[in-house]
Structures are given as C-alpha cells and as structure tokens.
Design a protein around this motif. Structure first.
Motif, PDB file in Angstrom:
ATOM      1  N   VAL A   6      89.940  58.523  50.403  1.00 18.64           N
ATOM      2  CA  VAL A   6      89.187  59.637  50.251  1.00 18.64           C
ATOM      3  C   VAL A   6      90.039  60.374  49.427  1.00 18.64           C
ATOM      4  O   VAL A   6      91.100  60.817  49.701  1.00 18.64           O
ATOM      5  N   PHE A   7      89.404  61.060  48.541  1.00 19.37           N
ATOM      6  CA  PHE A   7      90.025  61.937  47.421  1.00 19.37           C
ATOM      7  C   PHE A   7      89.524  63.265  47.527  1.00 19.37           C
ATOM      8  O   PHE A   7      88.546  63.533  47.496  1.00 19.37           O
ATOM      9  N   PRO A   8      90.609  64.202  47.650  1.00 21.99           N
ATOM     10  CA  PRO A   8      90.191  65.513  47.718  1.00 21.99           C
ATOM     11  C   PRO A   8      89.752  65.806  46.391  1.00 21.99           C
ATOM     12  O   PRO A   8      90.111  65.434  45.339  1.00 21.99           O
ATOM     13  N   LEU A   9      88.611  66.653  46.608  1.00 26.13           N
ATOM     14  CA  LEU A   9      87.835  66.844  45.015  1.00 26.13           C
ATOM     15  C   LEU A   9      87.342  68.481  45.186  1.00 26.13           C
ATOM     16  O   LEU A   9      86.459  68.816  46.410  1.00 26.13           O
ATOM     17  N   ARG A  10      87.688  69.310  44.349  1.00 29.81           N
ATOM     18  CA  ARG A  10      87.087  70.731  44.176  1.00 29.81           C
ATOM     19  C   ARG A  10      85.426  70.402  43.864  1.00 29.81           C
ATOM     20  O   ARG A  10      85.317  69.677  43.008  1.00 29.81           O
ATOM     21  N   PRO A  11      84.653  71.130  44.574  1.00 26.98           N
ATOM     22  CA  PRO A  11      83.392  71.073  44.112  1.00 26.98           C
ATOM     23  C   PRO A  11      82.850  71.125  42.884  1.00 26.98           C
ATOM     24  O   PRO A  11      82.059  70.493  42.295  1.00 26.98           O
ATOM     25  N   HIS A  12      83.656  72.380  42.149  1.00 29.88           N
ATOM     26  CA  HIS A  12      83.269  72.527  40.627  1.00 29.88           C
ATOM     27  C   HIS A  12      83.534  71.421  39.613  1.00 29.88           C
ATOM     28  O   HIS A  12      82.901  71.222  38.679  1.00 29.88           O
ATOM     29  N   HIS A  13      84.470  70.397  40.105  1.00 29.37           N
ATOM     30  CA  HIS A  13      84.721  69.431  39.379  1.00 29.37           C
ATOM     31  C   HIS A  13      83.501  68.495  39.456  1.00 29.37           C
ATOM     32  O   HIS A  13      83.559  67.571  38.351  1.00 29.37           O
ATOM     33  N   ASP A  45      85.230  57.631  47.898  1.00 26.65           N
ATOM     34  CA  ASP A  45      84.539  58.755  48.913  1.00 26.65           C
ATOM     35  C   ASP A  45      85.573  60.102  48.223  1.00 26.65           C
ATOM     36  O   ASP A  45      86.711  60.090  48.136  1.00 26.65           O
ATOM     37  N   VAL A  46      85.086  61.127  48.446  1.00 31.41           N
ATOM     38  CA  VAL A  46      85.701  62.468  48.259  1.00 31.41           C
ATOM     39  C   VAL A  46      85.398  63.456  49.452  1.00 31.41           C
ATOM     40  O   VAL A  46      84.512  63.310  50.411  1.00 31.41           O
ATOM     41  N   LYS A  47      86.528  64.339  49.659  1.00 38.44           N
ATOM     42  CA  LYS A  47      86.557  65.316  50.398  1.00 38.44           C
ATOM     43  C   LYS A  47      86.603  66.574  49.887  1.00 38.44           C
ATOM     44  O   LYS A  47      87.412  67.013  48.852  1.00 38.44           O
ATOM     45  N   LEU A  48      85.319  67.280  49.906  1.00 39.97           N
ATOM     46  CA  LEU A  48      85.365  68.501  49.038  1.00 39.97           C
ATOM     47  C   LEU A  48      86.243  69.649  49.551  1.00 39.97           C
ATOM     48  O   LEU A  48      86.396  70.194  50.817  1.00 39.97           O
ATOM     49  N   CYS A  49      87.364  70.005  48.575  1.00 35.91           N
ATOM     50  CA  CYS A  49      88.137  71.128  49.141  1.00 35.91           C
ATOM     51  C   CYS A  49      88.099  72.318  47.989  1.00 35.91           C
ATOM     52  O   CYS A  49      87.908  72.429  47.058  1.00 35.91           O
ATOM     53  N   VAL A  50      88.436  73.307  48.620  1.00 34.73           N
ATOM     54  CA  VAL A  50      88.388  74.726  47.758  1.00 34.73           C
ATOM     55  C   VAL A  50      89.778  75.033  47.539  1.00 34.73           C
ATOM     56  O   VAL A  50      90.440  75.813  48.161  1.00 34.73           O
ATOM     57  N   SER A  51      90.741  74.075  46.923  1.00 33.77           N
ATOM     58  CA  SER A  51      91.898  74.034  46.700  1.00 33.77           C
ATOM     59  C   SER A  51      92.379  73.221  45.593  1.00 33.77           C
ATOM     60  O   SER A  51      91.391  72.526  45.230  1.00 33.77           O
ATOM     61  N   THR A  52      93.537  73.168  45.229  1.00 35.63           N
ATOM     62  CA  THR A  52      93.866  72.155  44.278  1.00 35.63           C
ATOM     63  C   THR A  52      93.874  70.782  44.823  1.00 35.63           C
ATOM     64  O   THR A  52      93.754  70.408  45.801  1.00 35.63           O
ATOM     65  N   ASP A  53      93.218  69.725  44.086  1.00 36.43           N
ATOM     66  CA  ASP A  53      92.807  68.348  44.131  1.00 36.43           C
ATOM     67  C   ASP A  53      93.455  67.299  43.551  1.00 36.43           C
ATOM     68  O   ASP A  53      94.392  67.885  42.773  1.00 36.43           O
ATOM     69  N   GLU A  54      93.005  66.207  43.710  1.00 35.98           N
ATOM     70  CA  GLU A  54      93.832  65.178  42.861  1.00 35.98           C
ATOM     71  C   GLU A  54      93.521  65.341  41.175  1.00 35.98           C
ATOM     72  O   GLU A  54      94.393  65.096  40.370  1.00 35.98           O
ATOM     73  N   ILE A  55      92.465  65.944  40.601  1.00 36.76           N
ATOM     74  CA  ILE A  55      92.431  66.376  39.107  1.00 36.76           C
ATOM     75  C   ILE A  55      93.429  67.171  38.931  1.00 36.76           C
ATOM     76  O   ILE A  55      94.203  67.121  37.861  1.00 36.76           O
ATOM     77  N   ARG A  78      82.894  77.681  45.795  1.00 37.45           N
ATOM     78  CA  ARG A  78      81.957  78.182  46.762  1.00 37.45           C
ATOM     79  C   ARG A  78      80.604  78.250  46.473  1.00 37.45           C
ATOM     80  O   ARG A  78      79.770  78.105  47.073  1.00 37.45           O
ATOM     81  N   GLN A  79      80.193  78.387  44.824  1.00 38.62           N
ATOM     82  CA  GLN A  79      78.667  78.416  44.571  1.00 38.62           C
ATOM     83  C   GLN A  79      78.313  77.075  44.440  1.00 38.62           C
ATOM     84  O   GLN A  79      77.089  76.770  44.852  1.00 38.62           O
ATOM     85  N   VAL A  80      79.109  76.131  44.171  1.00 39.62           N
ATOM     86  CA  VAL A  80      78.441  74.735  44.122  1.00 39.62           C
ATOM     87  C   VAL A  80      78.355  74.210  45.875  1.00 39.62           C
ATOM     88  O   VAL A  80      77.330  73.644  45.867  1.00 39.62           O
ATOM     89  N   LEU A  81      79.296  74.741  46.556  1.00 37.71           N
ATOM     90  CA  LEU A  81      79.018  74.429  47.778  1.00 37.71           C
ATOM     91  C   LEU A  81      77.607  75.223  48.293  1.00 37.71           C
ATOM     92  O   LEU A  81      76.734  74.348  48.889  1.00 37.71           O
ATOM     93  N   ASP A  82      77.436  76.165  48.083  1.00 40.99           N
ATOM     94  CA  ASP A  82      76.361  76.904  48.430  1.00 40.99           C
ATOM     95  C   ASP A  82      75.038  76.293  47.829  1.00 40.99           C
ATOM     96  O   ASP A  82      74.087  76.016  48.442  1.00 40.99           O
ATOM     97  N   SER A  87      79.473  71.474  52.622  1.00 40.82           N
ATOM     98  CA  SER A  87      80.641  72.473  53.424  1.00 40.82           C
ATOM     99  C   SER A  87      81.961  72.157  52.942  1.00 40.82           C
ATOM    100  O   SER A  87      82.065  71.018  52.771  1.00 40.82           O
ATOM    101  N   GLU A  88      82.904  73.159  52.969  1.00 44.41           N
ATOM    102  CA  GLU A  88      84.139  72.491  52.859  1.00 44.41           C
ATOM    103  C   GLU A  88      84.687  71.706  53.567  1.00 44.41           C
ATOM    104  O   GLU A  88      84.320  71.809  54.797  1.00 44.41           O
ATOM    105  N   ASN A  89      85.420  70.799  53.139  1.00 41.61           N
ATOM    106  CA  ASN A  89      86.106  69.711  54.021  1.00 41.61           C
ATOM    107  C   ASN A  89      85.127  68.688  54.232  1.00 41.61           C
ATOM    108  O   ASN A  89      85.297  67.533  55.095  1.00 41.61           O
ATOM    109  N   GLN A  90      83.845  68.791  53.725  1.00 41.17           N
ATOM    110  CA  GLN A  90      82.789  67.465  53.884  1.00 41.17           C
ATOM    111  C   GLN A  90      83.277  66.170  53.383  1.00 41.17           C
ATOM    112  O   GLN A  90      83.756  66.233  52.094  1.00 41.17           O
ATOM    113  N   ILE A  91      83.048  65.125  53.816  1.00 43.38           N
ATOM    114  CA  ILE A  91      83.437  63.770  53.212  1.00 43.38           C
ATOM    115  C   ILE A  91      82.210  63.148  52.817  1.00 43.38           C
ATOM    116  O   ILE A  91      81.431  63.139  53.955  1.00 43.38           O
ATOM    117  N   MET A  92      82.289  62.538  51.637  1.00 46.45           N
ATOM    118  CA  MET A  92      80.917  61.647  51.473  1.00 46.45           C
ATOM    119  C   MET A  92      81.443  60.929  50.258  1.00 46.45           C
ATOM    120  O   MET A  92      82.479  60.920  49.486  1.00 46.45           O
TER     121      MET A  92
END
Length: 137
Positions: A6-13, A45-55, A78-82, A87-92
């Motif tokens: 599962v890769f951490p991914l910033r939502p805006h990415h 799969d990705v885990k949405l994180c609002v911090s630095t990610d793999e990219i 946060r706007q992409v999540l909204d 939600s933050e930390n959601q995996i999909m």
C-alpha cells in the motif's frame, strides 16, 4: 504486475498524475514520478495521507520529510479529500481513487479552484486528463 504494498499518496497527487508528462522539479523527481505512475496504474493500493508520500521522496522540496510548501500542499490535499468524499488515511485501490478525482474534480472543472495557483498549472491546462482519456483498472 500487481503489488501487495500500500503506497502512501497525497490526495492532490491524483490531479498531478493525471497531467504528468515528464516535467518536474528535477530529472530525478520526474523519473521517480513516472515510475510511481506506472506502479500505481499496475494495480496498487494507496493510503491517502496529508504529508509527504512516496512521490515526495524524490522531490527537492522535501526536507527531512516535510514539504517546504507544506501549507499550500496541505490545502490542496484537504480540498481533494473534501470534494471526493475521502478521509485521511483511507486505503483503496488506486483506480478507485483516480476515478473519483476525475469525476468529482477534473471533469467538473474544479481543479482550478483547488490548485490554480500551482507553479505547474500551465501543464495541466494544456492537455486532457489521462484519467478521462484511458480506462484505469
């Protein structure tokens, strides 16, 4: 090739990857972003994180795990999540994530609301989203 990781991914990415065409902060960053795009599109799969990610790991703005543009990128995330109802930390699965980004943000022309002030905006404006033009499975 599918991965169990599962890769951490910033939502805006999800938006950045939709328009990525090989340009970036540095050659190293661009190569890494292309590798990540290929990996994610191959069933990750990705885990949405609002911090630095793999990219971000190859970004020159990543100083010891913190983005030098933290307040800006956090607002984008946060706007992409909204807008997408995530939600933050959601995996999909990655394809579920980008399908929602395309439907809720890119195809509704809301991208400019979120990241119209980004230094890379002209790249996004000049081409269609790859999520719209291809099937993400």
């Amino acid at each position: 090739m599918c991965t169990d990781k599962v890769f951490p991914l910033r939502p805006h990415h999800g938006m950045c990857l939709a328009y990525f065409r090989g340009e970036g902060y540095s050659d190293r960053f661009s190569r890494h972003m292309k590798e990540m795009l290929d990996t994610l599109q191959n069933g990750a799969d990705v885990k949405l994180c609002v911090s630095t990610d793999e990219i971000c790991s190859a970004c020159p703005n990543n100083l010891e795990g913190v983005c030098t543009s933290h307040s800006l990128t956090e607002r984008y995330d946060r706007q992409v999540l909204d807008f997408c109802g995530f939600s933050e930390n959601q995996i999909m699965p990655f394809y579920v994530f980008v399908r929602q980004v395309e439907q809720k943000i890119l195809s509704t022309k809301r991208r400019m609301e979120i990241c119209g002030d980004c230094q890379w905006n002209s790249i996004c404006e000049s081409q269609p989203s790859r999520w719209k033009s291809s099937e993400v499975t």
